[in-house]
Motif scaffolding. Structure first.
Motif, PDB file in Angstrom:
ATOM      1  N   ALA A  73       7.170  42.914  15.682  1.00  0.00           N
ATOM      2  CA  ALA A  73       6.644  44.417  15.482  1.00  0.00           C
ATOM      3  C   ALA A  73       7.951  45.225  15.598  1.00  0.00           C
ATOM      4  O   ALA A  73       8.699  45.150  16.144  1.00  0.00           O
ATOM      5  N   HIS A  74       7.670  46.237  14.842  1.00  0.00           N
ATOM      6  CA  HIS A  74       8.464  47.269  14.684  1.00  0.00           C
ATOM      7  C   HIS A  74       9.931  47.066  13.761  1.00  0.00           C
ATOM      8  O   HIS A  74      10.233  45.934  13.507  1.00  0.00           O
ATOM      9  N   PRO A  75      10.402  48.060  13.235  1.00  0.00           N
ATOM     10  CA  PRO A  75      11.648  47.855  12.725  1.00  0.00           C
ATOM     11  C   PRO A  75      12.556  47.448  13.666  1.00  0.00           C
ATOM     12  O   PRO A  75      12.593  48.344  14.664  1.00  0.00           O
ATOM     13  N   SER A  76      13.427  46.484  13.400  1.00  0.00           N
ATOM     14  CA  SER A  76      13.939  45.733  14.472  1.00  0.00           C
ATOM     15  C   SER A  76      15.351  46.297  14.910  1.00  0.00           C
ATOM     16  O   SER A  76      16.405  45.382  15.137  1.00  0.00           O
ATOM     17  N   PRO A 121       8.816  41.069  25.234  1.00  0.00           N
ATOM     18  CA  PRO A 121       9.617  40.555  26.042  1.00  0.00           C
ATOM     19  C   PRO A 121      10.549  41.454  26.891  1.00  0.00           C
ATOM     20  O   PRO A 121      10.689  40.881  27.859  1.00  0.00           O
ATOM     21  N   SER A 122      10.805  42.467  26.536  1.00  0.00           N
ATOM     22  CA  SER A 122      11.651  43.307  27.104  1.00  0.00           C
ATOM     23  C   SER A 122      11.020  43.624  28.458  1.00  0.00           C
ATOM     24  O   SER A 122      11.266  43.819  29.669  1.00  0.00           O
ATOM     25  N   LEU A 123       9.612  44.180  28.233  1.00  0.00           N
ATOM     26  CA  LEU A 123       8.804  44.714  29.378  1.00  0.00           C
ATOM     27  C   LEU A 123       8.311  43.798  30.285  1.00  0.00           C
ATOM     28  O   LEU A 123       8.373  43.718  31.416  1.00  0.00           O
ATOM     29  N   GLN A 124       7.979  42.552  29.598  1.00  0.00           N
ATOM     30  CA  GLN A 124       7.688  41.284  30.433  1.00  0.00           C
ATOM     31  C   GLN A 124       8.662  40.210  30.847  1.00  0.00           C
ATOM     32  O   GLN A 124       8.643  39.682  31.836  1.00  0.00           O
ATOM     33  N   ALA A 125      10.042  40.955  30.616  1.00  0.00           N
ATOM     34  CA  ALA A 125      11.249  40.257  31.276  1.00  0.00           C
ATOM     35  C   ALA A 125      11.298  38.821  30.956  1.00  0.00           C
ATOM     36  O   ALA A 125      11.426  38.040  31.859  1.00  0.00           O
ATOM     37  N   PHE A 126      11.153  38.412  29.704  1.00  0.00           N
ATOM     38  CA  PHE A 126      11.410  36.800  29.271  1.00  0.00           C
ATOM     39  C   PHE A 126      12.118  36.738  28.224  1.00  0.00           C
ATOM     40  O   PHE A 126      11.920  37.613  27.186  1.00  0.00           O
ATOM     41  N   GLU A 127      12.880  35.607  28.079  1.00  0.00           N
ATOM     42  CA  GLU A 127      13.288  35.279  26.807  1.00  0.00           C
ATOM     43  C   GLU A 127      12.236  34.263  25.977  1.00  0.00           C
ATOM     44  O   GLU A 127      12.007  33.137  26.597  1.00  0.00           O
ATOM     45  N   ASP A 141       5.741  43.983  11.409  1.00  0.00           N
ATOM     46  CA  ASP A 141       4.767  45.025  11.270  1.00  0.00           C
ATOM     47  C   ASP A 141       5.893  46.410  11.348  1.00  0.00           C
ATOM     48  O   ASP A 141       6.805  46.341  11.810  1.00  0.00           O
ATOM     49  N   LEU A 142       5.150  47.459  10.668  1.00  0.00           N
ATOM     50  CA  LEU A 142       6.152  48.801  10.708  1.00  0.00           C
ATOM     51  C   LEU A 142       5.714  49.692  11.838  1.00  0.00           C
ATOM     52  O   LEU A 142       6.041  51.103  11.505  1.00  0.00           O
ATOM     53  N   SER A 143       5.102  49.529  12.660  1.00  0.00           N
ATOM     54  CA  SER A 143       4.742  50.500  13.957  1.00  0.00           C
ATOM     55  C   SER A 143       6.126  51.139  14.573  1.00  0.00           C
ATOM     56  O   SER A 143       7.219  50.458  14.570  1.00  0.00           O
ATOM     57  N   GLY A 144       5.733  52.245  15.310  1.00  0.00           N
ATOM     58  CA  GLY A 144       7.035  52.487  16.363  1.00  0.00           C
ATOM     59  C   GLY A 144       7.673  53.512  15.745  1.00  0.00           C
ATOM     60  O   GLY A 144       8.675  53.909  16.342  1.00  0.00           O
ATOM     61  N   VAL A 204      -4.911  31.768  16.291  1.00  0.00           N
ATOM     62  CA  VAL A 204      -4.710  33.307  16.222  1.00  0.00           C
ATOM     63  C   VAL A 204      -3.232  33.570  16.202  1.00  0.00           C
ATOM     64  O   VAL A 204      -2.190  32.683  16.539  1.00  0.00           O
ATOM     65  N   PRO A 205      -2.785  34.740  15.698  1.00  0.00           N
ATOM     66  CA  PRO A 205      -1.359  35.131  15.689  1.00  0.00           C
ATOM     67  C   PRO A 205      -0.871  35.488  16.893  1.00  0.00           C
ATOM     68  O   PRO A 205      -1.635  36.165  17.950  1.00  0.00           O
ATOM     69  N   ALA A 206       0.398  35.714  17.079  1.00  0.00           N
ATOM     70  CA  ALA A 206       1.113  36.164  18.462  1.00  0.00           C
ATOM     71  C   ALA A 206       2.002  37.255  17.807  1.00  0.00           C
ATOM     72  O   ALA A 206       2.882  37.225  17.042  1.00  0.00           O
ATOM     73  N   LEU A 207       1.920  38.604  18.354  1.00  0.00           N
ATOM     74  CA  LEU A 207       2.499  39.658  17.875  1.00  0.00           C
ATOM     75  C   LEU A 207       3.766  40.062  19.056  1.00  0.00           C
ATOM     76  O   LEU A 207       3.186  40.159  20.020  1.00  0.00           O
ATOM     77  N   PHE A 208       4.885  39.858  18.750  1.00  0.00           N
ATOM     78  CA  PHE A 208       6.146  40.462  19.496  1.00  0.00           C
ATOM     79  C   PHE A 208       6.685  41.575  19.298  1.00  0.00           C
ATOM     80  O   PHE A 208       7.180  41.955  18.197  1.00  0.00           O
ATOM     81  N   HIS A 209       6.743  42.558  20.329  1.00  0.00           N
ATOM     82  CA  HIS A 209       7.633  43.543  20.248  1.00  0.00           C
ATOM     83  C   HIS A 209       9.305  43.121  19.992  1.00  0.00           C
ATOM     84  O   HIS A 209       9.582  42.117  20.639  1.00  0.00           O
ATOM     85  N   THR A 210       9.748  43.887  19.256  1.00  0.00           N
ATOM     86  CA  THR A 210      11.265  43.366  18.714  1.00  0.00           C
ATOM     87  C   THR A 210      11.958  44.866  18.641  1.00  0.00           C
ATOM     88  O   THR A 210      11.642  45.871  18.405  1.00  0.00           O
ATOM     89  N   GLY A 211      13.409  44.581  18.935  1.00  0.00           N
ATOM     90  CA  GLY A 211      14.270  45.876  18.722  1.00  0.00           C
ATOM     91  C   GLY A 211      14.290  46.926  19.897  1.00  0.00           C
ATOM     92  O   GLY A 211      13.615  46.715  21.148  1.00  0.00           O
ATOM     93  N   GLN A 212      14.743  48.057  19.693  1.00  0.00           N
ATOM     94  CA  GLN A 212      14.605  49.013  20.689  1.00  0.00           C
ATOM     95  C   GLN A 212      13.323  49.278  21.214  1.00  0.00           C
ATOM     96  O   GLN A 212      12.343  49.046  20.545  1.00  0.00           O
TER      97      GLN A 212
END
Length: 290
Positions: free
Chosen positions: A199-202, A129-135, A222-225, A153-161
């Motif tokens: 996605a990520h520790p948020s 959402p941050s990179l794609q500039a959308f809420e 997910d625990l990535s990043g 199928v699933p949808a994976l969203f970046h969260t946090g910093q």
């Protein structure tokens, strides 16, 4: 030969493809350099699909691979999710392709998402959402989520910093608030048939992410990043207990290698029965592989 979960020891659900077979990059050089500096990444920052497959096959780890389609947010031409999926098909024993579409393209995004699944075999979708500039909770995007849910199928969203834009003036205009996981609580509530991965520790919204994943059966984390040695303590506690079936191994390769992530994960005080859940079993269930 399609992936047989019994042939791998783990599934990394968060691997970026940042260079295609034509030498095109997923981000412009300034953003790539800022991200590499943020993560202190000194390894190859732009491995191709073939290189990723070789890296993961040697480690008996399956990898979910994707790009982020963000021309509306960045002005940079995206890599082709179609080409990534088709290239991953040559490594179906180890790679699981996700697609990415620009949400701002409306009906075209919905139609493309359907084609990516039905014609190119993608097994999920990645959003930033941050990179794609959308809420993400803007109802304008709900037809896209409805299509993804219908496709199963699933949808994976970046969260946090995010490390993308980190340290640059104004963060290159990238807004962190779009990646507050509370916006995805609306999405998960309004689309109960959609599997949502936070996605990520948020950080700085870790407690919110834990609350959402606890409350909504269709939400995973997910625990990535992040290197596991830096995980917020409340995330480690939740992963060990109430979220032990909802937490997934992800590295964020190439900025964090699976070798580094797994080595640091070994140092965490995790219950022995929880480790295989996080490393593989939860992803098998989330991805519908078993």
């Amino acid at each position: 030969m399609p992936l047989d979960p019994a042939t791998v020891d783990a599934i990394d659900v968060h691997v970026h493809v940042e260079q295609d077979g034509h030498g095109c990059l997923a981000l412009d050089q300034e953003l790539l350099d800022a991200s590499a500096k943020y993560f202190k990444a000194d390894q190859d920052r732009t491995p191709t699909i073939d290189a990723i497959a070789e890296h993961y096959r040697a480690r008996r780890i399956a990898a979910v691979v994707f790009t982020v389609d963000a021309p509306s947010g960045t002005g940079h031409p995206p890599l082709s999710s179609e080409e990534i999926a088709d290239a991953a098909a040559a490594h179906a024993d180890i790679l699981i392709p996700f697609g990415s579409v620009d949400p701002h393209t409306g009906k075209a995004a919905v139609a493309r998402a359907r084609r990516l699944v039905t014609e190119h075999g993608v097994r999920g979708f990645k959003f930033h959402p941050s990179l794609q500039a959308f809420e993400p909770n803007d109802t304008r995007f709900y037809p896209l989520y409805e299509a993804i849910a219908e496709l199963g199928v699933p949808a994976l969203f970046h969260t946090g910093q995010t490390g993308i834009g980190a340290g640059l003036p104004g963060g290159r205009g990238i807004k962190l608030r779009y990646s507050n996981p509370m916006l995805l609580d609306d999405v998960a509530a309004d689309h109960p048939d959609l599997t949502v991965v936070l996605a990520h520790p948020s950080v700085p919204w870790q407690d919110e992410a834990i609350s959402i994943a606890t409350h909504k059966s269709n939400v995973y984390i997910d625990l990535s990043g992040w290197s596991p040695k830096y995980f917020p303590p409340q995330l480690v506690r939740a992963a060990n207990t109430m979220l032990r079936r909802k937490v997934l191994f992800g590295s964020d390769y190439p900025v964090i290698t699976p070798d580094r992530w797994l080595a640091d994960f070994e140092t965490l005080e995790m219950k022995p029965e929880v480790r295989p859940m996080i490393l593989k079993d939860n992803a098998v269930r989330m991805l519908g592989l078993g």
